[in-house]
Design a protein around this motif. Structure first.
Motif, PDB file in Angstrom:
ATOM      1  N   ALA A   1       0.860  -1.296   0.075  1.00 34.17           N
ATOM      2  CA  ALA A   1       0.028   0.072  -0.141  1.00 34.17           C
ATOM      3  C   ALA A   1       0.903   1.341   0.104  1.00 34.17           C
ATOM      4  O   ALA A   1       0.382   2.264  -0.523  1.00 34.17           O
ATOM      5  CB  ALA A   1      -0.803   0.056   1.319  1.00 34.17           C
ATOM      6  N   ARG A   2       1.957   1.176   0.866  1.00 35.74           N
ATOM      7  CA  ARG A   2       2.844   2.279   0.845  1.00 35.74           C
ATOM      8  C   ARG A   2       3.572   2.702  -0.655  1.00 35.74           C
ATOM      9  O   ARG A   2       3.736   3.785  -0.901  1.00 35.74           O
ATOM     10  CB  ARG A   2       3.979   2.186   2.036  1.00 35.74           C
ATOM     11  CG  ARG A   2       3.466   2.479   3.321  1.00 35.74           C
ATOM     12  CD  ARG A   2       4.493   2.616   4.258  1.00 35.74           C
ATOM     13  NE  ARG A   2       5.488   1.526   4.309  1.00 35.74           N
ATOM     14  CZ  ARG A   2       5.377   0.363   5.084  1.00 35.74           C
ATOM     15  NH1 ARG A   2       4.458   0.347   6.056  1.00 35.74           N
ATOM     16  NH2 ARG A   2       6.472  -0.477   4.954  1.00 35.74           N
ATOM     17  N   GLU A   3       3.726   1.448  -1.157  1.00 35.70           N
ATOM     18  CA  GLU A   3       4.664   1.406  -2.695  1.00 35.70           C
ATOM     19  C   GLU A   3       3.609   2.099  -3.469  1.00 35.70           C
ATOM     20  O   GLU A   3       3.793   2.777  -4.291  1.00 35.70           O
ATOM     21  CB  GLU A   3       5.082  -0.005  -2.826  1.00 35.70           C
ATOM     22  CG  GLU A   3       6.182  -0.129  -2.034  1.00 35.70           C
ATOM     23  CD  GLU A   3       6.736  -1.844  -2.619  1.00 35.70           C
ATOM     24  OE1 GLU A   3       6.012  -2.404  -3.307  1.00 35.70           O
ATOM     25  OE2 GLU A   3       7.668  -2.224  -1.900  1.00 35.70           O
ATOM     26  N   GLU A   4       2.301   1.575  -3.423  1.00 31.91           N
ATOM     27  CA  GLU A   4       1.406   1.974  -4.562  1.00 31.91           C
ATOM     28  C   GLU A   4       1.007   3.527  -4.096  1.00 31.91           C
ATOM     29  O   GLU A   4       0.791   4.475  -5.000  1.00 31.91           O
ATOM     30  CB  GLU A   4      -0.199   1.133  -4.154  1.00 31.91           C
ATOM     31  CG  GLU A   4       0.073  -0.375  -4.937  1.00 31.91           C
ATOM     32  CD  GLU A   4      -1.017  -0.961  -4.599  1.00 31.91           C
ATOM     33  OE1 GLU A   4      -1.882  -0.555  -3.826  1.00 31.91           O
ATOM     34  OE2 GLU A   4      -1.248  -2.197  -5.029  1.00 31.91           O
ATOM     35  N   GLU A   5       0.755   3.891  -3.018  1.00 34.43           N
ATOM     36  CA  GLU A   5       0.865   5.528  -2.351  1.00 34.43           C
ATOM     37  C   GLU A   5       1.913   6.072  -2.889  1.00 34.43           C
ATOM     38  O   GLU A   5       1.619   7.255  -3.830  1.00 34.43           O
ATOM     39  CB  GLU A   5       0.616   5.533  -0.979  1.00 34.43           C
ATOM     40  CG  GLU A   5       0.228   6.766  -0.662  1.00 34.43           C
ATOM     41  CD  GLU A   5      -0.081   7.117   0.891  1.00 34.43           C
ATOM     42  OE1 GLU A   5      -0.319   8.234   1.339  1.00 34.43           O
ATOM     43  OE2 GLU A   5      -0.022   6.117   1.663  1.00 34.43           O
ATOM     44  N   ALA A   6       3.079   5.669  -2.883  1.00 31.09           N
ATOM     45  CA  ALA A   6       4.279   6.207  -3.385  1.00 31.09           C
ATOM     46  C   ALA A   6       4.179   6.513  -4.756  1.00 31.09           C
ATOM     47  O   ALA A   6       4.631   7.553  -5.376  1.00 31.09           O
ATOM     48  CB  ALA A   6       5.669   5.744  -3.074  1.00 31.09           C
ATOM     49  N   ALA A   7       3.806   5.296  -5.764  1.00 36.06           N
ATOM     50  CA  ALA A   7       3.958   5.337  -6.779  1.00 36.06           C
ATOM     51  C   ALA A   7       2.606   6.347  -7.368  1.00 36.06           C
ATOM     52  O   ALA A   7       2.785   7.119  -8.414  1.00 36.06           O
ATOM     53  CB  ALA A   7       3.572   3.921  -7.530  1.00 36.06           C
ATOM     54  N   SER A   8       1.559   6.367  -6.728  1.00 32.85           N
ATOM     55  CA  SER A   8       0.677   7.273  -7.155  1.00 32.85           C
ATOM     56  C   SER A   8       0.905   8.713  -6.809  1.00 32.85           C
ATOM     57  O   SER A   8       0.704   9.551  -7.696  1.00 32.85           O
ATOM     58  CB  SER A   8      -0.795   7.146  -6.155  1.00 32.85           C
ATOM     59  OG  SER A   8      -1.695   7.778  -6.477  1.00 32.85           O
ATOM     60  N   ASP A   9       1.727   9.034  -5.508  1.00 28.25           N
ATOM     61  CA  ASP A   9       2.188  10.279  -5.657  1.00 28.25           C
ATOM     62  C   ASP A   9       3.284  10.814  -6.628  1.00 28.25           C
ATOM     63  O   ASP A   9       3.311  11.847  -7.228  1.00 28.25           O
ATOM     64  CB  ASP A   9       2.777  10.454  -4.150  1.00 28.25           C
ATOM     65  CG  ASP A   9       1.939  10.344  -3.077  1.00 28.25           C
ATOM     66  OD1 ASP A   9       0.604  10.444  -3.384  1.00 28.25           O
ATOM     67  OD2 ASP A   9       2.201   9.941  -2.079  1.00 28.25           O
TER      68      ASP A   9
END
Length: 442
Positions: free
Chosen positions: A95-103
């Motif tokens: 989730a953190r990686e997806e959030e970082a990728a989304s950011d």
């Protein structure tokens, strides 16, 4: 109930009384009990003791099994908790990686949008600056054109004023005063014709003849000034007034000539020179490009011809019979060389197969496949098992062997139908076999 002695440091549980068993006591015999009472049964006592020991052992085994099961459950629960914790950690990390990728995507999108906005602003600013510069240039050009027009008109008027007195004196006659209007008519005619040339130019019509007539009037006026100035005045007056008669219309015609060329977009001499230079450079480049393309084409054709010649030599050396037949076949069908079509037909006529195949090759392939199959089955080549075709399995139900042999007769529903996939595959196999048969017949 009685209590058995402790075992391995653990107190044994109380055991129930079985049958007529009674606990052995050391109490003295009652006084009223007769001496003839039966003695305790030692065998029954031993059996009871063995039963108690077995019961205790079973209970101990049950307890140990329960403790082991409880411990295993604890271990399993801990393992499940560990797996759940790892899964939660992975999910959280993902989730953190997806959030970082989304950011990152959002930041990249915002950056691209800002770059696009900045580029549009820069383009708009440059367009505005270019438009302002063009407007300024146009204003400057218009101002210079207006000044040049005014100066040319003023110079024309000054030259007419300078040239008119000598012309009027030339036409002066006390008995014909009205002839003094002839110089005004001559200079005015030149001006009117110049205006006619301007009107023709504005209407996109030919104006060269107007300008030619204006120059004719100018030279007539200059000739009159030169003739009368030399006869009545000094040479300086004659030359000056003659020059004035030509200079005024000449400067105005020069102004009109530049205006017409600018309006029609006719290039200047410098522009024509640059254009010719560019055309010559382009012609040289095209010639070089054509020469390079021609050289590459010739090299490719030469390489292809050499390859074809090497292929022909190789075929003639390795397949002499086929090559000889191919030459005859090419001559028969009207080909100047042995084409691929002719070669394939000649190879099939002589070898019976397409190029790359022959009876020797097919036998060698079959022998190699047999050796491979024997190696896979760990048998000799002579006893190699044949691969069975499931489509060739017997479909007729077995018939009893009693009595004489009876020919099998098929009836609807006597054999199970193939599944849809098997029927489709059988149809495809039949079509391929028919196509191969037609190709071999050809």
């Amino acid at each position: 109930m009685t209590v058995s002695p402790p075992l391995n440091g653990h107190q044994r549980p109380a055991m129930p009384v079985l049958g007529d068993w009674r606990a052995v006591t050391t109490d003295p015999k009652p006084a009223d009990e007769p001496d003839t009472a039966p003695l305790p049964d030692v065998v029954a006592q031993a059996q009871a003791e063995a039963i108690r020991a077995q019961a205790w052992a079973d209970a101990e085994a049950i307890r140990i099994a329960a403790e082991a099961a409880a411990q295993a459950e604890i271990v399993r629960a801990e393992e499940e908790a560990r797996k759940l914790r790892l899964a939660n950690d992975r999910a959280e990390r993902k989730a953190r990686e997806e959030e970082a990728a989304s950011d990152a995507r959002i930041a990249d999108h915002n950056r691209r949008r800002e770059d696009a906005d900045r580029a549009r602003q820069d383009a708009a600013r440059q367009a505005a600056e270019q438009e302002a510069a063009d407007a300024k240039d146009a204003m400057e050009s218009e101002a210079a054109e207006s000044q040049w027009r005014g100066y040319a008109r003023g110079f024309y008027i000054v030259c007419a004023i300078v040239a008119l007195p000598v012309q009027i004196a030339a036409f002066y006659n006390p008995h014909a005063v009205w002839l003094m209007a002839a110089p005004l008519m001559l200079e005015g005619a030149a001006w009117v014709v110049q205006k006619g040339a301007a009107a023709a130019s504005a209407a996109r019509r030919a104006c060269w003849h107007y300008r030619l007539i204006a120059w004719l009037f100018a030279f007539i006026a200059a000739g009159i000034n030169l003739w009368h100035g030399l006869n009545a005045f000094d040479p300086a007056t004659a030359i000056g007034t003659a020059f004035a008669s030509i200079a005024g219309p000449g400067v105005w015609d020069l102004h009109e000539h530049g205006r017409i060329r600018k309006r029609d977009g006719i290039p200047t001499r410098k522009q024509r020179r640059e254009q010719r230079k560019t055309e010559r450079a382009e012609a040289v480049r095209k010639a070089a490009e054509e020469a390079r393309s021609q050289a590459e084409k010739e090299a490719a054709d030469k390489a292809a011809a050499e390859a074809i010649e090497q292929l022909a030599e190789s075929r003639a050396r390795q397949f002499p019979k086929v090559w000889e037949h191919a030459l005859k076949l090419a001559a028969a069908v009207g080909e100047t060389t042995v084409t691929e079509t002719v070669w394939r037909r000649a190879h099939r006529d002589i070898e019976g197969t397409d190029p790359g195949e022959s009876a020797e090759v097919i036998r060698a392939r079959n022998a190699a496949e047999t050796r491979v199959e024997a190696a896979r089955q760990n048998t000799t080549v002579n006893t190699a098992a044949k691969v069975k075709n499931t489509q060739r399995a017997a479909q007729m139900p077995p018939t009893p062997r009693t009595g004489p042999k009876v020919r099998g007769v098929r009836s609807r529903g006597d054999t199970p139908r193939y599944v849809k996939a098997a029927r489709k595959q059988a149809s495809i196999t039949a079509r391929h076999a028919a196509a191969d048969s037609r190709q071999k017949d050809q």
